[in-house]
Design a protein around this motif. Structure first.
Motif, PDB file in Angstrom:
ATOM      1  N   MET A  37     -10.169   0.367   1.761  1.00 30.88           N
ATOM      2  CA  MET A  37      -9.975   1.232   2.924  1.00 30.88           C
ATOM      3  C   MET A  37      -9.602   0.447   4.180  1.00 30.88           C
ATOM      4  N   THR A  38      -9.613  -0.884   4.075  1.00 30.98           N
ATOM      5  CA  THR A  38      -9.160  -1.678   5.216  1.00 30.98           C
ATOM      6  C   THR A  38      -7.679  -1.447   5.489  1.00 30.98           C
ATOM      7  N   ILE A  39      -6.970  -0.878   4.500  1.00 31.58           N
ATOM      8  CA  ILE A  39      -5.547  -0.605   4.727  1.00 31.58           C
ATOM      9  C   ILE A  39      -5.362   0.417   5.848  1.00 31.58           C
ATOM     10  N   LEU A  40      -6.370   1.253   6.103  1.00 27.19           N
ATOM     11  CA  LEU A  40      -6.268   2.261   7.164  1.00 27.19           C
ATOM     12  C   LEU A  40      -6.229   1.611   8.550  1.00 27.19           C
ATOM     13  N   PRO A  41      -7.223   0.779   8.909  1.00 27.23           N
ATOM     14  CA  PRO A  41      -7.115   0.107  10.220  1.00 27.23           C
ATOM     15  C   PRO A  41      -5.943  -0.875  10.275  1.00 27.23           C
ATOM     16  N   PHE A  42      -5.601  -1.502   9.128  1.00 25.72           N
ATOM     17  CA  PHE A  42      -4.457  -2.408   9.105  1.00 25.72           C
ATOM     18  C   PHE A  42      -3.168  -1.652   9.428  1.00 25.72           C
ATOM     19  N   ALA A  43      -3.001  -0.477   8.798  1.00 23.18           N
ATOM     20  CA  ALA A  43      -1.795   0.321   9.024  1.00 23.18           C
ATOM     21  C   ALA A  43      -1.693   0.744  10.484  1.00 23.18           C
ATOM     22  N   ASP A  44      -2.839   1.082  11.076  1.00 20.05           N
ATOM     23  CA  ASP A  44      -2.859   1.454  12.495  1.00 20.05           C
ATOM     24  C   ASP A  44      -2.444   0.283  13.370  1.00 20.05           C
ATOM     25  N   GLU A  45      -3.080  -0.858  13.136  1.00 19.67           N
ATOM     26  CA  GLU A  45      -2.840  -2.022  13.987  1.00 19.67           C
ATOM     27  C   GLU A  45      -1.386  -2.499  13.908  1.00 19.67           C
ATOM     28  N   LEU A  46      -0.786  -2.355  12.725  1.00 20.03           N
ATOM     29  CA  LEU A  46       0.574  -2.854  12.520  1.00 20.03           C
ATOM     30  C   LEU A  46       1.637  -1.765  12.684  1.00 20.03           C
ATOM     31  N   ASN A  47       1.182  -0.572  13.137  1.00 22.02           N
ATOM     32  CA  ASN A  47       2.085   0.551  13.412  1.00 22.02           C
ATOM     33  C   ASN A  47       2.852   1.045  12.183  1.00 22.02           C
ATOM     34  N   TYR A  48       2.153   1.071  11.036  1.00 18.03           N
ATOM     35  CA  TYR A  48       2.728   1.648   9.830  1.00 18.03           C
ATOM     36  C   TYR A  48       2.349   3.123   9.733  1.00 18.03           C
ATOM     37  N   ASP A  49       2.897   3.801   8.734  1.00 16.14           N
ATOM     38  CA  ASP A  49       2.609   5.225   8.521  1.00 16.14           C
ATOM     39  C   ASP A  49       1.209   5.368   7.913  1.00 16.14           C
ATOM     40  N   SER A  50       0.253   5.827   8.714  1.00 14.47           N
ATOM     41  CA  SER A  50      -1.136   5.952   8.254  1.00 14.47           C
ATOM     42  C   SER A  50      -1.303   7.041   7.197  1.00 14.47           C
ATOM     43  N   ARG A  51      -0.384   8.017   7.174  1.00 14.38           N
ATOM     44  CA  ARG A  51      -0.494   9.084   6.186  1.00 14.38           C
ATOM     45  C   ARG A  51      -0.315   8.556   4.771  1.00 14.38           C
ATOM     46  N   ILE A  52       0.655   7.650   4.583  1.00 15.57           N
ATOM     47  CA  ILE A  52       0.864   7.056   3.261  1.00 15.57           C
ATOM     48  C   ILE A  52      -0.384   6.285   2.835  1.00 15.57           C
ATOM     49  N   ALA A  53      -0.933   5.502   3.768  1.00 17.30           N
ATOM     50  CA  ALA A  53      -2.137   4.725   3.474  1.00 17.30           C
ATOM     51  C   ALA A  53      -3.292   5.649   3.101  1.00 17.30           C
ATOM     52  N   GLY A  54      -3.460   6.742   3.844  1.00 14.87           N
ATOM     53  CA  GLY A  54      -4.543   7.680   3.579  1.00 14.87           C
ATOM     54  C   GLY A  54      -4.412   8.351   2.231  1.00 14.87           C
ATOM     55  N   VAL A  55      -3.197   8.766   1.872  1.00 14.88           N
ATOM     56  CA  VAL A  55      -2.965   9.416   0.573  1.00 14.88           C
ATOM     57  C   VAL A  55      -3.274   8.448  -0.564  1.00 14.88           C
ATOM     58  N   LEU A  56      -2.815   7.213  -0.438  1.00 15.68           N
ATOM     59  CA  LEU A  56      -3.065   6.205  -1.469  1.00 15.68           C
ATOM     60  C   LEU A  56      -4.557   5.956  -1.653  1.00 15.68           C
ATOM     61  N   VAL A  57      -5.278   5.827  -0.549  1.00 13.83           N
ATOM     62  CA  VAL A  57      -6.726   5.598  -0.621  1.00 13.83           C
ATOM     63  C   VAL A  57      -7.424   6.780  -1.279  1.00 13.83           C
ATOM     64  N   ASN A  58      -7.081   7.986  -0.866  1.00  9.44           N
ATOM     65  CA  ASN A  58      -7.748   9.186  -1.384  1.00  9.44           C
ATOM     66  C   ASN A  58      -7.520   9.381  -2.879  1.00  9.44           C
ATOM     67  N   ILE A  59      -6.274   9.241  -3.312  1.00 12.03           N
ATOM     68  CA  ILE A  59      -5.964   9.422  -4.730  1.00 12.03           C
ATOM     69  C   ILE A  59      -6.629   8.338  -5.568  1.00 12.03           C
ATOM     70  N   SER A  60      -6.571   7.095  -5.081  1.00 15.74           N
ATOM     71  CA  SER A  60      -7.154   5.996  -5.860  1.00 15.74           C
ATOM     72  C   SER A  60      -8.676   6.111  -5.964  1.00 15.74           C
ATOM     73  N   LEU A  61      -9.327   6.653  -4.947  1.00 21.99           N
ATOM     74  CA  LEU A  61     -10.772   6.866  -5.028  1.00 21.99           C
ATOM     75  C   LEU A  61     -11.129   7.780  -6.201  1.00 21.99           C
ATOM     76  N   LEU A  62     -10.386   8.860  -6.337  1.00 22.65           N
ATOM     77  CA  LEU A  62     -10.646   9.812  -7.422  1.00 22.65           C
ATOM     78  C   LEU A  62     -10.337   9.203  -8.784  1.00 22.65           C
ATOM     79  N   ILE A  63      -9.189   8.525  -8.888  1.00 29.78           N
ATOM     80  CA  ILE A  63      -8.795   7.920 -10.165  1.00 29.78           C
ATOM     81  C   ILE A  63      -9.808   6.859 -10.586  1.00 29.78           C
ATOM     82  N   SER A  64     -10.207   6.002  -9.642  1.00 20.06           N
ATOM     83  CA  SER A  64     -11.126   4.911  -9.965  1.00 20.06           C
ATOM     84  C   SER A  64     -12.503   5.422 -10.369  1.00 20.06           C
ATOM     85  N   PHE A  65     -12.971   6.455  -9.698  1.00 22.22           N
ATOM     86  CA  PHE A  65     -14.276   6.993 -10.072  1.00 22.22           C
ATOM     87  C   PHE A  65     -14.264   7.492 -11.510  1.00 22.22           C
ATOM     88  N   LEU A  66     -13.213   8.237 -11.864  1.00 18.82           N
ATOM     89  CA  LEU A  66     -13.109   8.758 -13.229  1.00 18.82           C
ATOM     90  C   LEU A  66     -12.970   7.630 -14.247  1.00 18.82           C
TER      91      LEU A  66
END
Length: 306
Positions: free
Chosen positions: A265-294
């Motif tokens: 989830m550090t990709i979220l503050p990293f994306a903010d600090e480096l002015n990247y698209d935070s939505r892409i980072a958020g979607v990736l984190v959210n989907i991977s959380l579900l996949i990894s748990f399963l």
């Protein structure tokens, strides 16, 4: 209720709270950027120091960070070439997403719930490798493409950004204090411990604030490629550990679970600090959380790891 399920539901609940307070306009994504900066300079560094102080070092344990570093480097290298035709802005965030793992927030509570405090020794060592990858490689790659977007790559500027990163500095401070066996005053340790404990709910709330599954059509394939890289490499890691470490042991079982952890989830503050698209980072984190748990649930039950 099963302890693992309970931990996951609590995590999901806090993230959902973050999503709801954004949905009902109590906070905005702009507020999320302020929270990100706060985390990077307070709770993240405190968590790094406290985590390093708790590790009881043994020579054989140092092989575990190398496993994590190897995995992170391989995934990042694949992403570097696979996303070569994308714009610097998109390539930066996608390549960053292929490196780090969510160890401290996602793995620690689940592994402790399954294997107890004995399992935390191995995941803590794995987290050292993940910290080096996250704040050394992932942030460096993100900084490289962010600076490159400006038209000229200034390697001195990229290195400067990495060295000045508070969590990385905190990790080395914690390792030094541990190695030299320096006794921190109780008040100082308690102060850091309180800050470190605050990191989890704040990061989960931040994840909820950025929670979104809405992507432009052009981004869907890119997100799928990131997930394919991560979980293909993770499954190969599981197979190698299971085949070449046939004798069941606590260390092997914990590491089998660690190689399929979600995107850090550090990709979220990293994306903010480096002015990247935070939505892409958020979607990736959210989907991977579900996949990894399963995946983790399936591996623990299917391979009888617990």
């Amino acid at each position: 209720m099963n302890q693992t399920n309970s931990v996951f539901l609590i995590t999901l609940g806090i993230a959902t709270m973050g999503f709801l307070i954004k949905k009902f306009d109590f906070v905005s994504e702009k507020d999320g950027k302020s929270i990100s900066k706060f985390l990077m300079h307070t709770t993240f560094p405190a968590l790094m120091i406290v985590s390093m102080l708790r590790i009881d070092f043994k020579p054989t344990l140092f092989l575990i960070p190398l496993l994590c570093i190897s995995l992170g480097c391989i995934m990042t290298l694949i992403a570097w070439f696979l996303f070569a035709n994308y714009s610097n802005q998109t390539r930066g965030v996608l390549t960053m997403a292929c490196g780090g793992l969510n160890v401290g927030l996602f793995a620690f509570p689940i592994i402790e719930g399954i294997w107890g405090r004995e399992g935390l020794v191995y995941v803590a060592m794995f987290d050292i490798g993940n910290t080096i990858i996250t704040f050394g490689l992932v942030y460096s790659v993100g900084s490289y493409f962010a600076v490159r977007e400006e038209g000229k790559v200034n390697y001195k500027k990229v290195l400067g950004k990495v060295i000045q990163l508070p969590p990385l500095q905190a990790m080395f401070i914690g390792l030094t204090i541990n190695a030299l066996e320096i006794e921190l005053p109780v008040v100082a340790y308690d102060f850091l411990d309180v800050l470190a404990k605050a990191n989890k709910p704040l990061v989960l709330l931040l994840m909820g604030i950025y929670m979104s599954f809405e992507l432009e059509k052009s981004q869907v394939l890119a997100v799928a490629k990131v997930l394919a890289i991560r979980y293909a490499c993770g499954i190969v890691g599981v197979i190698l550990l299971y085949v070449f470490w046939p004798e069941p042991s606590l260390a092997r079982n914990v590491l089998i679970v660690c190689v399929v952890l979600p995107i850090g989830m550090t990709i979220l503050p990293f994306a903010d600090e480096l002015n990247y698209d935070s939505r892409i980072a958020g979607v990736l984190v959210n989907i991977s959380l579900l996949i990894s748990f399963l995946l983790m649930w399936g591996l623990v039950v299917g391979l009888k790891l617990a």
